[in-house]
Scaffold this active site. Sequence first.
Site, PDB file in Angstrom:
ATOM      1  N   ILE A   1      -6.178  -9.765  -0.098  1.00  0.00           N
ATOM      2  CA  ILE A   1      -7.589  -9.985   0.242  1.00  0.00           C
ATOM      3  C   ILE A   1      -7.616 -11.055   1.332  1.00  0.00           C
ATOM      4  O   ILE A   1      -7.244 -12.211   1.073  1.00  0.00           O
ATOM      5  CB  ILE A   1      -8.385 -10.429  -1.004  1.00  0.00           C
ATOM      6  CG1 ILE A   1      -8.269  -9.363  -2.111  1.00  0.00           C
ATOM      7  CG2 ILE A   1      -9.845 -10.678  -0.629  1.00  0.00           C
ATOM      8  CD1 ILE A   1      -8.790  -9.785  -3.462  1.00  0.00           C
ATOM      9  N   GLU A   2      -7.998 -10.632   2.531  1.00  0.00           N
ATOM     10  CA  GLU A   2      -7.947 -11.555   3.672  1.00  0.00           C
ATOM     11  C   GLU A   2      -9.291 -12.223   3.915  1.00  0.00           C
ATOM     12  O   GLU A   2     -10.346 -11.688   3.575  1.00  0.00           O
ATOM     13  CB  GLU A   2      -7.489 -10.799   4.925  1.00  0.00           C
ATOM     14  CG  GLU A   2      -6.073 -10.283   4.768  1.00  0.00           C
ATOM     15  CD  GLU A   2      -5.519  -9.614   6.012  1.00  0.00           C
ATOM     16  OE1 GLU A   2      -6.288  -9.288   6.937  1.00  0.00           O
ATOM     17  OE2 GLU A   2      -4.288  -9.402   6.042  1.00  0.00           O
TER      18      GLU A   2
ATOM     19  N   CYS B   1      -2.464 -13.108  -1.365  1.00  0.00           N
ATOM     20  CA  CYS B   1      -1.517 -11.982  -1.382  1.00  0.00           C
ATOM     21  C   CYS B   1      -1.711 -11.098  -2.609  1.00  0.00           C
ATOM     22  O   CYS B   1      -2.182 -11.560  -3.662  1.00  0.00           O
ATOM     23  CB  CYS B   1      -0.087 -12.507  -1.417  1.00  0.00           C
ATOM     24  SG  CYS B   1       0.435 -13.327   0.073  1.00  0.00           S
TER      25      CYS B   1
ATOM     26  N   GLU C   1       0.478  -9.858  -4.717  1.00  0.00           N
ATOM     27  CA  GLU C   1       1.236 -10.229  -5.923  1.00  0.00           C
ATOM     28  C   GLU C   1       0.486 -11.272  -6.736  1.00  0.00           C
ATOM     29  O   GLU C   1       0.417 -11.215  -7.968  1.00  0.00           O
ATOM     30  CB  GLU C   1       2.609 -10.808  -5.556  1.00  0.00           C
ATOM     31  CG  GLU C   1       3.506  -9.895  -4.745  1.00  0.00           C
ATOM     32  CD  GLU C   1       3.346 -10.091  -3.241  1.00  0.00           C
ATOM     33  OE1 GLU C   1       2.204 -10.110  -2.748  1.00  0.00           O
ATOM     34  OE2 GLU C   1       4.377 -10.219  -2.569  1.00  0.00           O
TER      35      GLU C   1
ATOM     36  N   CYS D   1       6.246 -13.040   0.147  1.00  0.00           N
ATOM     37  CA  CYS D   1       6.266 -14.324   0.865  1.00  0.00           C
ATOM     38  C   CYS D   1       6.753 -15.443  -0.074  1.00  0.00           C
ATOM     39  O   CYS D   1       6.856 -15.254  -1.294  1.00  0.00           O
ATOM     40  CB  CYS D   1       4.874 -14.643   1.406  1.00  0.00           C
ATOM     41  SG  CYS D   1       3.741 -15.253   0.146  1.00  0.00           S
TER      42      CYS D   1
ATOM     43  N   CYS E   1       4.404 -16.392  -3.039  1.00  0.00           N
ATOM     44  CA  CYS E   1       4.431 -15.414  -4.137  1.00  0.00           C
ATOM     45  C   CYS E   1       5.743 -15.477  -4.902  1.00  0.00           C
ATOM     46  O   CYS E   1       5.760 -15.311  -6.123  1.00  0.00           O
ATOM     47  CB  CYS E   1       4.173 -14.010  -3.602  1.00  0.00           C
ATOM     48  SG  CYS E   1       2.453 -13.816  -3.080  1.00  0.00           S
TER      49      CYS E   1
HETATM   50  N1  THU Z   1       0.902 -10.423   2.075  1.00  0.00           N
HETATM   51  C1  THU Z   1       0.906 -10.091   0.744  1.00  0.00           C
HETATM   52  O1  THU Z   1      -0.065  -9.567   0.215  1.00  0.00           O
HETATM   53  N2  THU Z   1       2.038 -10.362   0.046  1.00  0.00           N
HETATM   54  C2  THU Z   1       3.156 -10.936   0.560  1.00  0.00           C
HETATM   55  O2  THU Z   1       4.064 -11.266  -0.182  1.00  0.00           O
HETATM   56  C3  THU Z   1       3.275 -11.125   2.009  1.00  0.00           C
HETATM   57  C4  THU Z   1       2.003 -11.072   2.762  1.00  0.00           C
HETATM   58  C5  THU Z   1      -0.317 -10.153   2.853  1.00  0.00           C
HETATM   59  C6  THU Z   1      -1.082 -11.371   3.278  1.00  0.00           C
HETATM   60  C7  THU Z   1      -1.830 -10.857   4.485  1.00  0.00           C
HETATM   61  O3  THU Z   1      -3.034 -10.256   4.036  1.00  0.00           O
HETATM   62  C8  THU Z   1      -0.943  -9.773   5.050  1.00  0.00           C
HETATM   63  O4  THU Z   1       0.008  -9.465   4.040  1.00  0.00           O
HETATM   64  C9  THU Z   1      -0.218 -10.172   6.329  1.00  0.00           C
HETATM   65  O5  THU Z   1       0.466 -11.357   6.160  1.00  0.00           O
END
Ligand code: THU
Length: 127
Positions: free
Chosen positions: A42-43, A52, A54, A83, A86
């Site tokens: 969710i950005e 993120c 996870e 990342c 997470c």
């Molecule tokens: N993102 C995740 O949802 N999980 C991760 O472990 C790495 C990054 C998302 C965050 C952002 O919305 C998009 O990927 C680009 O970074």
Amino acid sequence: MNKKVIQSAIKMCEKAHAPFSNYKVGSAVEIDSGEIIGGCNIESSSYGLTCCAERVALFRAIAEGYDKFKSIAVATKNAGMPCGACRQIIWELCGEIPVYICDMNGWVKTVSSNKLIPDAFDKKDLK
Ligand code: THU
């Protein structure tokens, strides 16, 4: 390996709110009792507030009262790795569990959570 958790993570990509990166991430966590809870990224327009997939999946599960997890799956178009933030949260909330890194075709790489964050900082360091 539980195919249901992988299929759920792939399906959760449809729910992603990723208008800035366009990088859709789905995740699903397998509770020890067998239930599966999903999450998606969710950005935010302020970028740094983005959450993120996870962590959304795990925080949803915790908020529902679950605290024992068997596995977690993360799905993206290119089987991207979790990342650092997470990795930390997976380790702290799940301990040692398999992390299924998947693409949209169901290709899966399995990595143990302790391999993702070796020598992690955690509750033992706060003693
Ligand atoms: N993102 C995740 O949802 N999980 C991760 O472990 C790495 C990054 C998302 C965050 C952002 O919305 C998009 O990927 C680009 O970074």
